[in-house]
Design a protein around this motif. Structure first.
Motif, PDB file in Angstrom:
ATOM      1  N   SER A 289      20.059  20.763  62.901  1.00 51.70           N
ATOM      2  CA  SER A 289      18.961  18.908  62.919  1.00 51.70           C
ATOM      3  C   SER A 289      18.415  18.759  61.660  1.00 51.70           C
ATOM      4  N   LEU A 290      19.054  19.328  60.516  1.00 48.80           N
ATOM      5  CA  LEU A 290      18.238  19.609  58.758  1.00 48.80           C
ATOM      6  C   LEU A 290      18.883  19.557  57.827  1.00 48.80           C
ATOM      7  N   HIS A 291      20.304  20.088  58.708  1.00 47.44           N
ATOM      8  CA  HIS A 291      21.786  20.288  57.998  1.00 47.44           C
ATOM      9  C   HIS A 291      21.102  21.248  56.632  1.00 47.44           C
ATOM     10  N   LEU A 292      20.532  22.157  57.195  1.00 50.66           N
ATOM     11  CA  LEU A 292      20.188  23.318  55.511  1.00 50.66           C
ATOM     12  C   LEU A 292      21.088  24.095  55.214  1.00 50.66           C
ATOM     13  N   SER A 293      21.377  24.849  54.074  1.00 56.13           N
ATOM     14  CA  SER A 293      22.506  25.292  53.598  1.00 56.13           C
ATOM     15  C   SER A 293      21.895  25.968  52.845  1.00 56.13           C
ATOM     16  N   PHE A 294      21.846  27.743  53.396  1.00 54.50           N
ATOM     17  CA  PHE A 294      21.043  28.966  52.806  1.00 54.50           C
ATOM     18  C   PHE A 294      21.939  30.003  52.911  1.00 54.50           C
ATOM     19  N   GLY A 295      23.687  30.072  52.928  1.00 54.41           N
ATOM     20  CA  GLY A 295      23.656  31.067  53.455  1.00 54.41           C
ATOM     21  C   GLY A 295      23.855  31.983  54.952  1.00 54.41           C
ATOM     22  N   LEU A 296      23.509  30.952  55.951  1.00 57.48           N
ATOM     23  CA  LEU A 296      23.533  31.673  57.708  1.00 57.48           C
ATOM     24  C   LEU A 296      24.823  32.533  57.437  1.00 57.48           C
ATOM     25  N   ARG A 297      24.742  32.979  58.392  1.00 61.67           N
ATOM     26  CA  ARG A 297      26.253  33.295  58.469  1.00 61.67           C
ATOM     27  C   ARG A 297      26.057  35.022  59.983  1.00 61.67           C
ATOM     28  N   THR A 298      26.462  34.671  60.462  1.00 67.03           N
ATOM     29  CA  THR A 298      26.174  36.036  61.967  1.00 67.03           C
ATOM     30  C   THR A 298      27.102  37.127  61.314  1.00 67.03           C
ATOM     31  N   ALA A 299      26.832  38.125  60.811  1.00 64.86           N
ATOM     32  CA  ALA A 299      26.829  38.929  59.921  1.00 64.86           C
ATOM     33  C   ALA A 299      27.846  40.520  60.737  1.00 64.86           C
ATOM     34  N   GLY A 300      26.510  40.629  61.641  1.00 62.26           N
ATOM     35  CA  GLY A 300      25.994  41.998  62.228  1.00 62.26           C
ATOM     36  C   GLY A 300      25.401  42.980  61.583  1.00 62.26           C
ATOM     37  N   LYS A 301      25.075  43.794  62.388  1.00 64.62           N
ATOM     38  CA  LYS A 301      23.952  44.569  61.585  1.00 64.62           C
ATOM     39  C   LYS A 301      24.457  46.172  62.303  1.00 64.62           C
ATOM     40  N   LEU A 302      25.130  47.041  61.470  1.00 62.19           N
ATOM     41  CA  LEU A 302      25.478  48.151  61.172  1.00 62.19           C
ATOM     42  C   LEU A 302      23.917  48.912  61.371  1.00 62.19           C
ATOM     43  N   VAL A 303      22.864  49.724  62.244  1.00 65.48           N
ATOM     44  CA  VAL A 303      21.608  50.871  62.079  1.00 65.48           C
ATOM     45  C   VAL A 303      22.434  52.220  61.953  1.00 65.48           C
TER      46      VAL A 303
ATOM     47  N   GLU B 202      33.305  56.119  63.728  1.00 65.85           N
ATOM     48  CA  GLU B 202      34.021  54.656  63.908  1.00 65.85           C
ATOM     49  C   GLU B 202      33.065  53.978  62.713  1.00 65.85           C
ATOM     50  N   CYS B 203      31.699  54.682  62.379  1.00 69.77           N
ATOM     51  CA  CYS B 203      31.327  53.372  61.447  1.00 69.77           C
ATOM     52  C   CYS B 203      31.776  53.293  60.249  1.00 69.77           C
ATOM     53  N   LEU B 204      32.253  54.587  59.933  1.00 71.84           N
ATOM     54  CA  LEU B 204      33.666  54.410  58.901  1.00 71.84           C
ATOM     55  C   LEU B 204      34.777  53.212  58.450  1.00 71.84           C
ATOM     56  N   ALA B 205      35.407  53.149  59.739  1.00 73.66           N
ATOM     57  CA  ALA B 205      36.157  52.354  60.432  1.00 73.66           C
ATOM     58  C   ALA B 205      35.790  50.304  60.192  1.00 73.66           C
ATOM     59  N   LEU B 206      34.283  51.177  60.954  1.00 76.02           N
ATOM     60  CA  LEU B 206      34.100  48.916  60.857  1.00 76.02           C
ATOM     61  C   LEU B 206      33.678  48.427  59.413  1.00 76.02           C
ATOM     62  N   VAL B 207      32.706  50.193  58.739  1.00 71.73           N
ATOM     63  CA  VAL B 207      32.498  49.425  57.266  1.00 71.73           C
ATOM     64  C   VAL B 207      33.241  49.851  56.137  1.00 71.73           C
ATOM     65  N   PRO B 208      34.054  49.514  56.281  1.00 68.69           N
ATOM     66  CA  PRO B 208      35.155  50.480  55.005  1.00 68.69           C
ATOM     67  C   PRO B 208      34.666  50.698  53.423  1.00 68.69           C
ATOM     68  N   ALA B 209      32.816  49.839  53.263  1.00 71.26           N
ATOM     69  CA  ALA B 209      32.966  49.822  52.416  1.00 71.26           C
ATOM     70  C   ALA B 209      32.027  50.989  51.802  1.00 71.26           C
ATOM     71  N   LEU B 210      31.472  51.140  52.602  1.00 65.35           N
ATOM     72  CA  LEU B 210      30.930  52.475  53.092  1.00 65.35           C
ATOM     73  C   LEU B 210      31.051  53.431  52.295  1.00 65.35           C
ATOM     74  N   GLN B 211      30.745  54.575  51.634  1.00 61.82           N
ATOM     75  CA  GLN B 211      30.981  55.693  50.459  1.00 61.82           C
ATOM     76  C   GLN B 211      30.505  56.954  51.190  1.00 61.82           C
ATOM     77  N   PHE B 212      30.264  56.980  52.744  1.00 64.55           N
ATOM     78  CA  PHE B 212      30.121  58.552  53.299  1.00 64.55           C
ATOM     79  C   PHE B 212      30.837  58.667  53.903  1.00 64.55           C
ATOM     80  N   ASP B 213      30.981  60.265  53.673  1.00 66.60           N
ATOM     81  CA  ASP B 213      31.633  60.907  54.666  1.00 66.60           C
ATOM     82  C   ASP B 213      31.052  61.278  55.939  1.00 66.60           C
ATOM     83  N   ALA B 214      32.358  61.240  56.774  1.00 62.03           N
ATOM     84  CA  ALA B 214      31.404  60.985  58.352  1.00 62.03           C
ATOM     85  C   ALA B 214      30.790  62.467  58.285  1.00 62.03           C
TER      86      ALA B 214
END
Length: 420
Positions: free
Chosen positions: A125-139, A170-182
């Motif tokens: 309604s207010l046309h606010l811009s603040f980088g809102l994005r449905t990015a998903g969250k991995l815990v 599967e976490c590593l496949a979803l988030v390639p940026a992760l530097q973890f080893d499985a």
């Protein structure tokens, strides 16, 4: 009515908007010269609607000695022999009971759902811009025991739409940026519907809209010294620019709310949890972080942001019980630097925009939303680490309760009497 909002962080600004939108004359007072200068300035950036588990829990209770004694622990007590901390800590221990945790989870999930709806309404309604994005969250969970407990919790509460239990691979496949080893962690819970957004940018955009309203006045760069009472009613506040009178007052002063309550003659169980963040502008050759991440064991969050047309990553966390100390501790910032390098391979040696702030925490992690013992004073404070997530819903409840409308969500769970 003339309503005075005490505090201009994300809680105060959203509250002021809902009240002004309802037709009230609103005056906003804050000690800073601009809005969102404290806990709203550089928080974790995650809008975490599905993950609202309280800090107080049986699991936290078991880990408390190691959490508090380790030098690099994500949680430390830095305030020694503080009577306010002792009182808060006693209530924290009570809040660790399983029944209390279940009650908190139910209340927070309902408030989070309302807040998401209200944020969507305001944004559109207010046309606010603040980088809102449905990015998903991995815990992510490092230990098999904690991962199994998380899986049981998902099964018990019912999966959110788009929520998945993932193996380490599967976490590593979803988030390639992760530097973890499985082999370094057990697995994760991914919720596709979770969002990210820049809280400071939201506050700046909402401030612009508030300044365009004729029924909103401002007193920034103005210290609030204490209450002016007439019998059992709050009729004005002492400020650095004189007395400010109103029909009602809304306490949204974050970690400073407890001191104002003491001056009004009642106990508000809010204690500051000092948190830290760093914001890294992503170098061109770095892999993009598309989803937000929570490292559950280390209590750290990683959120992708867009800042000044460039992608960035906000790394935030740590909960130091440290009374009103805003000193930037380099050793705590180093924890975030190392985490950025270890988890994402990001070089945090250069300009990292370090920040610290005091999150206003209640013992059970639920905000306090309701009338205070002092007539004329309403409380909307104590959101802890979920202020950005719960702000818009809390503002909606506040406006509805002040107008004595039927609130959009259950309010008894957030009343002061449940926490005192």
């Amino acid at each position: 009515m003339k309503i005075c909002v005490l505090g201009a962080g994300v809680i105060g600004l959203t509250t002021a908007w809902c009240l002004a939108e309802a037709g009230h004359d609103v005056i906003i007072i804050d000690r800073h010269a601009s809005t969102a200068k404290e806990a709203s300035a550089a928080n974790g950036a995650q809008l975490s609607y599905a993950f609202v588990a309280p800090l107080a829990s049986p699991a936290t209770l078991k880990k408390l000695p190691s959490l508090l004694l380790s030098r690099d622990s994500p949680m430390r007590i830095r305030a020694r022999l503080d009577p306010a901390l002792i009182a808060w800590g006693a209530l924290f221990l009570l809040a660790c009971r399983p029944a209390a945790v279940r009650e908190t989870m139910s209340a927070q999930l309902a408030l989070a759902a309302l807040s998401r709806s209200e944020l969507t309404r305001l944004t559109q309604s207010l046309h606010l811009s603040f980088g809102l994005r449905t990015a998903g969250k991995l815990v992510i969970h490092r230990s098999a025991r904690d991962f199994k407990a998380a899986c049981r919790s998902v099964a018990a509460t019912g999966e959110e739409p788009g929520q998945q239990i993932l193996s380490a691979a599967e976490c590593l496949a979803l988030v390639p940026a992760l530097q973890f080893d499985a082999a370094q962690f057990a697995g994760g819970i991914f919720t596709a519907s979770e969002q990210v957004g820049d809280c400071a940018a939201f506050c700046a955009a909402l401030t612009v809209r508030l300044r365009q309203r004729s029924n909103v006045a401002w007193l920034l760069d103005t210290s609030i010294f204490g209450p002016v009472r007439c019998g059992d009613k709050l009729v004005a506040v002492h400020t650095g620019k004189g007395q400010v009178a109103a029909d009602h007052f809304v306490l949204c002063m974050g970690a400073a709310s407890a001191a104002f309550a003491r001056a009004c003659g009642f106990y508000l169980p809010i204690y500051p949890l000092k948190g830290y963040s760093i914001t890294l502008t992503r170098p061109p050759d770095a892999r993009v972080l598309r989803h937000s991440i929570t490292d559950m064991e280390r209590k750290l969050v990683f959120a992708p942001l867009a800042r000044d047309g460039r992608s960035a990553v906000r790394i935030a966390g740590i909960a130091d019980l440290e009374r009103n100390d805003m000193t930037l501790d380099g050793r705590r910032i180093d924890i975030l630097r190392r985490a950025a390098a270890e988890l994402l391979g990001l070089d945090a040696a250069g300009d990292i925009a370090p920040w610290c702030g005091l999150r206003p925490a209640t013992p059970d992690s639920r905000p306090i939303i309701g009338w205070s013992p002092l007539d004329g004073l309403f409380i909307n404070s104590g959101h802890g680490m979920l202020g950005w997530t719960l702000a818009c819903g809390s503002a909606r409840l506040t406006a509805d309760m002040i107008e004595r409308n039927r609130p959009a969500s259950e309010t008894g769970a957030f009343a002061l009497r449940r926490a005192a």
